[in-house]
Design an enzyme around this catalytic site. Structure first.
Site, mmCIF file in Angstrom:
data_model
loop_
_atom_site.group_PDB
_atom_site.id
_atom_site.type_symbol
_atom_site.label_atom_id
_atom_site.label_comp_id
_atom_site.label_asym_id
_atom_site.label_seq_id
_atom_site.Cartn_x
_atom_site.Cartn_y
_atom_site.Cartn_z
ATOM 1 N N LYS A 17 -1.625 9.467 -6.993
ATOM 2 C CA LYS A 17 -0.944 10.394 -7.908
ATOM 3 C C LYS A 17 -1.023 9.882 -9.351
ATOM 4 C CE LYS A 17 3.375 11.637 -9.838
ATOM 5 N NZ LYS A 17 4.681 12.243 -9.841
ATOM 6 N N GLY A 27 0.815 -1.219 0.000
ATOM 7 C CA GLY A 27 0.000 0.000 0.000
ATOM 8 C C GLY A 27 0.842 1.260 0.000
ATOM 9 N N ASP A 28 0.182 2.397 -0.256
ATOM 10 C CA ASP A 28 0.829 3.720 -0.241
ATOM 11 C C ASP A 28 1.959 3.845 -1.260
ATOM 12 O OD1 ASP A 28 -0.872 4.377 1.865
ATOM 13 O OD2 ASP A 28 0.548 3.640 3.353
ATOM 14 N N GLU A 29 1.824 3.172 -2.375
ATOM 15 C CA GLU A 29 2.868 3.201 -3.397
ATOM 16 C C GLU A 29 2.826 4.480 -4.229
ATOM 17 O OE1 GLU A 29 0.601 0.775 -3.067
ATOM 18 O OE2 GLU A 29 1.589 -1.158 -2.796
ATOM 19 N N GLY A 30 1.720 5.229 -4.089
ATOM 20 C CA GLY A 30 1.552 6.428 -4.921
ATOM 21 C C GLY A 30 0.479 6.230 -5.991
ATOM 22 N N LYS A 31 -0.459 5.318 -5.695
ATOM 23 C CA LYS A 31 -1.523 5.010 -6.663
ATOM 24 C C LYS A 31 -2.342 6.250 -7.004
ATOM 25 C CE LYS A 31 -3.102 2.030 -3.651
ATOM 26 N NZ LYS A 31 -1.994 2.011 -2.682
ATOM 27 N N GLY A 85 -5.890 5.925 1.729
ATOM 28 C CA GLY A 85 -5.602 7.357 1.704
ATOM 29 C C GLY A 85 -4.770 7.615 0.466
ATOM 30 N N HIS A 86 -5.355 8.233 -0.525
ATOM 31 C CA HIS A 86 -4.687 8.440 -1.813
ATOM 32 C C HIS A 86 -4.407 9.933 -2.001
ATOM 33 C CE1 HIS A 86 -6.494 4.402 -3.397
ATOM 34 N NE2 HIS A 86 -5.700 4.254 -2.354
ATOM 35 N N GLN A 118 -4.996 -0.176 -1.118
ATOM 36 C CA GLN A 118 -4.046 -1.048 -0.420
ATOM 37 C C GLN A 118 -3.001 -1.585 -1.427
ATOM 38 O OE1 GLN A 118 -7.719 -1.775 0.530
ATOM 39 N NE2 GLN A 118 -7.216 0.056 1.636
ATOM 40 N N THR A 173 -3.984 8.259 6.008
ATOM 41 C CA THR A 173 -5.275 8.064 6.675
ATOM 42 C C THR A 173 -5.139 8.206 8.190
ATOM 43 O OG1 THR A 173 -6.147 6.684 4.918
ATOM 44 C CG2 THR A 173 -7.136 6.375 7.072
ATOM 45 N N GLY A 189 -1.987 8.857 9.869
ATOM 46 C CA GLY A 189 -0.828 9.647 10.295
ATOM 47 C C GLY A 189 0.261 8.804 10.956
ATOM 48 N N ASP A 194 13.146 9.862 -6.038
ATOM 49 C CA ASP A 194 13.901 10.989 -5.460
ATOM 50 C C ASP A 194 14.263 10.767 -3.988
ATOM 51 O OD1 ASP A 194 10.936 11.230 -5.436
ATOM 52 O OD2 ASP A 194 11.346 12.910 -4.089
ATOM 53 N N LYS A 203 8.659 7.625 -6.114
ATOM 54 C CA LYS A 203 9.509 8.087 -5.012
ATOM 55 C C LYS A 203 10.990 7.784 -5.229
ATOM 56 C CE LYS A 203 7.225 8.877 -1.136
ATOM 57 N NZ LYS A 203 6.345 8.875 0.049
HETATM 58 P P1 GDP Z 1 -1.438 5.696 -2.304
HETATM 59 O O1 GDP Z 1 -2.177 5.226 -1.105
HETATM 60 O O2 GDP Z 1 -0.825 4.569 -3.078
HETATM 61 O O3 GDP Z 1 -2.240 6.611 -3.187
HETATM 62 O O4 GDP Z 1 -0.193 6.550 -1.750
HETATM 63 P P2 GDP Z 1 -0.249 7.657 -0.567
HETATM 64 O O5 GDP Z 1 -0.863 8.883 -1.099
HETATM 65 O O6 GDP Z 1 -0.823 7.067 0.665
HETATM 66 O O7 GDP Z 1 1.289 7.836 -0.257
HETATM 67 C C1 GDP Z 1 2.195 8.267 -1.211
HETATM 68 C C2 GDP Z 1 2.880 9.550 -0.683
HETATM 69 O O8 GDP Z 1 4.022 9.830 -1.463
HETATM 70 C C3 GDP Z 1 1.996 10.787 -0.814
HETATM 71 O O9 GDP Z 1 2.320 11.674 0.213
HETATM 72 C C4 GDP Z 1 2.404 11.364 -2.171
HETATM 73 O O10 GDP Z 1 2.175 12.755 -2.273
HETATM 74 C C5 GDP Z 1 3.872 11.066 -2.167
HETATM 75 N N1 GDP Z 1 4.476 10.823 -3.489
HETATM 76 C C6 GDP Z 1 3.943 10.163 -4.563
HETATM 77 N N2 GDP Z 1 4.869 10.049 -5.538
HETATM 78 C C7 GDP Z 1 5.998 10.627 -5.061
HETATM 79 C C8 GDP Z 1 7.323 10.781 -5.595
HETATM 80 O O11 GDP Z 1 7.651 10.351 -6.687
HETATM 81 N N3 GDP Z 1 8.235 11.409 -4.793
HETATM 82 C C9 GDP Z 1 7.925 11.886 -3.549
HETATM 83 N N4 GDP Z 1 8.883 12.483 -2.861
HETATM 84 N N5 GDP Z 1 6.695 11.749 -3.032
HETATM 85 C C10 GDP Z 1 5.749 11.119 -3.776
HETATM 86 P P1 IMO Z 2 -3.856 2.741 0.498
HETATM 87 O O1 IMO Z 2 -4.992 2.509 -0.472
HETATM 88 C C1 IMO Z 2 -1.330 1.036 3.602
HETATM 89 C C2 IMO Z 2 -3.225 -1.752 6.379
HETATM 90 C C3 IMO Z 2 -3.376 -1.353 7.824
HETATM 91 C C4 IMO Z 2 -3.234 -2.709 8.493
HETATM 92 C C5 IMO Z 2 -3.968 -3.635 7.520
HETATM 93 C C6 IMO Z 2 -5.413 -3.934 7.888
HETATM 94 O O2 IMO Z 2 -3.699 4.133 0.935
HETATM 95 O O3 IMO Z 2 -2.593 2.120 -0.029
HETATM 96 P P2 IMO Z 2 -7.648 -2.489 7.722
HETATM 97 O O4 IMO Z 2 -8.021 -1.191 8.347
HETATM 98 O O5 IMO Z 2 -7.690 -2.477 6.228
HETATM 99 O O6 IMO Z 2 -8.383 -3.656 8.303
HETATM 100 O O7 IMO Z 2 -6.102 -2.713 8.160
HETATM 101 O O8 IMO Z 2 -3.920 -2.986 6.262
HETATM 102 N N1 IMO Z 2 -3.818 -0.813 5.398
HETATM 103 C C7 IMO Z 2 -3.095 -0.028 4.595
HETATM 104 N N2 IMO Z 2 -1.754 0.176 4.538
HETATM 105 N N3 IMO Z 2 -2.160 1.668 2.729
HETATM 106 C C8 IMO Z 2 -3.485 1.450 2.753
HETATM 107 O O9 IMO Z 2 -4.326 1.944 1.815
HETATM 108 C C9 IMO Z 2 -4.019 0.607 3.758
HETATM 109 N N4 IMO Z 2 -5.262 0.200 4.082
HETATM 110 C C10 IMO Z 2 -5.125 -0.673 5.075
HETATM 111 O O10 IMO Z 2 -2.360 -0.475 8.219
HETATM 112 O O11 IMO Z 2 -1.894 -3.103 8.517
HETATM 113 MG MG MG Z 3 -2.251 5.555 0.961
#
Ligand code: GDP
Ligand code: IMO
Ligand code: MG
Length: 422
Positions: free
Chosen positions: A19, A13-17, A41-42, A225, A301, A303, A334, A332
């Site tokens: 963006k 998760g949180d790979e930058g989907k 949290g996107h 995720q 989502t 913090g 950079d 990411k």
């Molecule tokens: P998602 O859940 O996959 O949509 O990713 P998140 O938004 O939760 O987390 C990605 C974080 O990395 C966010 O704060 C973005 O603004 C930031 N981000 C995305 N791409 C880049 C990048 O290439 N470089 C940097 N420094 N930040 C990035």
């Molecule tokens: P995005 O879409 C990263 C993680 C939680 C926990 C596990 C189970 O922003 O990538 P849950 O509340 O789903 O039952 O929690 O999954 N988790 C995430 N981790 N990015 C997310 O969403 C996540 N959504 C849930 O931290 O480990």
């Molecule tokens: Mg996220």
């Protein structure tokens, strides 16, 4: 030729989907979220302005693009309303763009209480959930007792199923978890009020998708995720409660499997994870702290500080197979700017075949030289230093998946596009 592109996370998760979906929305007529809930949290950054989306598809900032929430998403009506109102304050015409499947299971207030009570009960073995009630909402769906968005249309039926659900869950809350119970009237009135506000957006999403296809439109399917949080293919039980992998794009939206044209996997240039569970390449010392600081690795989502580590090519090869990745986007890049050397896990000591085992695995690393210069905001391949290019090429060779995009900053424009997706 119409094209349906699935965009999903290939790590934890949180790979930058967010963006990437926002950026690619320039090319499409519709965007569909197909699983997860407001645990997601996107983050979108447009001209320096940040928007964090939890339920709304990440195409919503593009006027005229139809944004759909598919049946695979568990829906909190209160969170949806909050998110819509926040964006409306920014001038986004959410209500004309958004369509919500009537088959979405609702996340109810008692699901949140159950989520929190379960985590407390697990003690040391807690999952580290987002505490949003996501797991219990999916449990009710699978148990065939869940309440769906469309159920609220028939108030007699809604009343009956709500009463049944409350009897069941209040019993567990009171007698098993020793926690507070919920009042029927309060929930009934609250949900009907929210439904009044949101039901105008109810739609038959599979038929909307079919209509787009017949018009030759291109669509994006946005995952939440990541692959290793998948309920079946992830690091069970430290996972979320939905399928996050490519197949879910179909089951969670109503898109027929033969209509998927492209699967884009998003991966960070390193690895992060929030919550408990195995993480073979985790860096717990100062190197991990650098990744947290440079990458601002705090959850969008909750913090929470994200755990950080090196790129894990073993896990990623698995993600490439399970999702049938057509192309890869590395985000990411950079964040690695200051490292003297960068490591990639290319094997695990005990072999990669014990993925379902409980014993911790020890990665075997390959070391590459760092580029030691800022690549922040770079938007073309030719401007990347040779050592950064070599890092990308090594990942490509290890995974046998073409790298088609590289992200060098949070903004839409901080992106290198290497090959066309549409
Ligand atoms: P998602 O859940 O996959 O949509 O990713 P998140 O938004 O939760 O987390 C990605 C974080 O990395 C966010 O704060 C973005 O603004 C930031 N981000 C995305 N791409 C880049 C990048 O290439 N470089 C940097 N420094 N930040 C990035
Ligand atoms: P995005 O879409 C990263 C993680 C939680 C926990 C596990 C189970 O922003 O990538 P849950 O509340 O789903 O039952 O929690 O999954 N988790 C995430 N981790 N990015 C997310 O969403 C996540 N959504 C849930 O931290 O480990
Ligand atoms: Mg996220």
């Amino acid at each position: 030729m119409t094209k349906n592109v699935v965009v999903l996370g290939s790590q934890w998760g949180d790979e930058g989907k967010g963006k990437i979906v926002d950026l690619l929305t320039e090319r499409v007529q519709g965007v569909v979220r197909f699983q997860g809930g407001h645990n997601a949290g996107h983050t979108l950054v447009v001209n320096g302005e940040k928007t964090i989306l939890h339920l709304l598809p990440s195409g919503i900032l593009h006027p005229g693009v139809e944004c759909m929430i598919g049946n695979g998403v568990v829906l909190s009506l209160s969170e949806l309303k909050k998110e819509i109102e926040l964006l409306e304050q920014q001038g986004v015409a959410v209500r004309t763009q958004l369509k919500v499947s009537g088959a979405c299971p609702l996340v109810m207030p008692y699901h949140v209480a159950l989520d929190l009570a379960r985590e407390t009960k697990r003690g040391q073995r807690l999952i580290g959930t987002t505490g949003r009630g996501i797991g219990p909402a999916y449990e009710d769906k699978i148990a065939r007792r869940g309440i769906r968005f469309a159920d609220v249309l028939d108030t007699d039926h809604f009343s009956e199923v709500l009463q049944e659900n409350l009897d069941y869950h209040n019993f567990a809350l009171k007698n098993y978890f020793m926690a507070a119970t919920f009042d029927y009237n309060q929930i009934y009135n609250e949900i009907l009020e929210l439904a009044d506000n949101l039901l105008p957006m109810i739609a038959d999403v599979p038929m909307l998708i079919a209509a787009h296809r017949k018009q030759g439109h291109d669509l994006l399917f946005e995952g939440a995720q990541g692959t290793f949080l998948d309920i079946d293919h992830g690091t069970y039980p430290y996972v979320t409660s939905s399928n996050t992998t490519a197949g879910a794009a179909c089951t969670g939206s109503g898109l027929g499997p033969r209509y998927v044209d492209y699967v884009l996997g998003i991966t960070k240039a390193y690895t992060t994870r929030v919550g408990s569970g195995p993480f073979p390449t985790e860096l717990t010392g100062p190197l991990g702290d650098i990744l947290v600081e440079q990458g601002r690795e705090f959850g969008a989502t909750t913090g929470r500080r994200r755990r950080c580590g090196w790129f894990d090519a073993v896990a990623m090869r698995r993600a490439a197979e399970i999702n049938s990745l057509s192309g890869l986007c590395i985000t990411k890049m950079d964040v690695l700017d200051t490292f003297d050397t960068i490591q990639i896990a290319v094997a695990y000591e005990k072999g990669a075949d014990n993925f379902y085992g409980r014993a911790p695995v020890k990665p075997i690393y390959e070391e590459l030289p760092g580029w030691k210069t800022s690549i922040a905001g770079i938007d073309s391949w030719s401007k990347l230093p040779d050592k950064a290019k070599a890092y990308v090429k090594r990942i490509e060779a290890l995974l046998e998946v073409p790298v088609v995009m590289i992200s060098t900053g949070p903004d839409r424009k901080h992106t290198i596009q290497l090959a066309p997706i549409f």
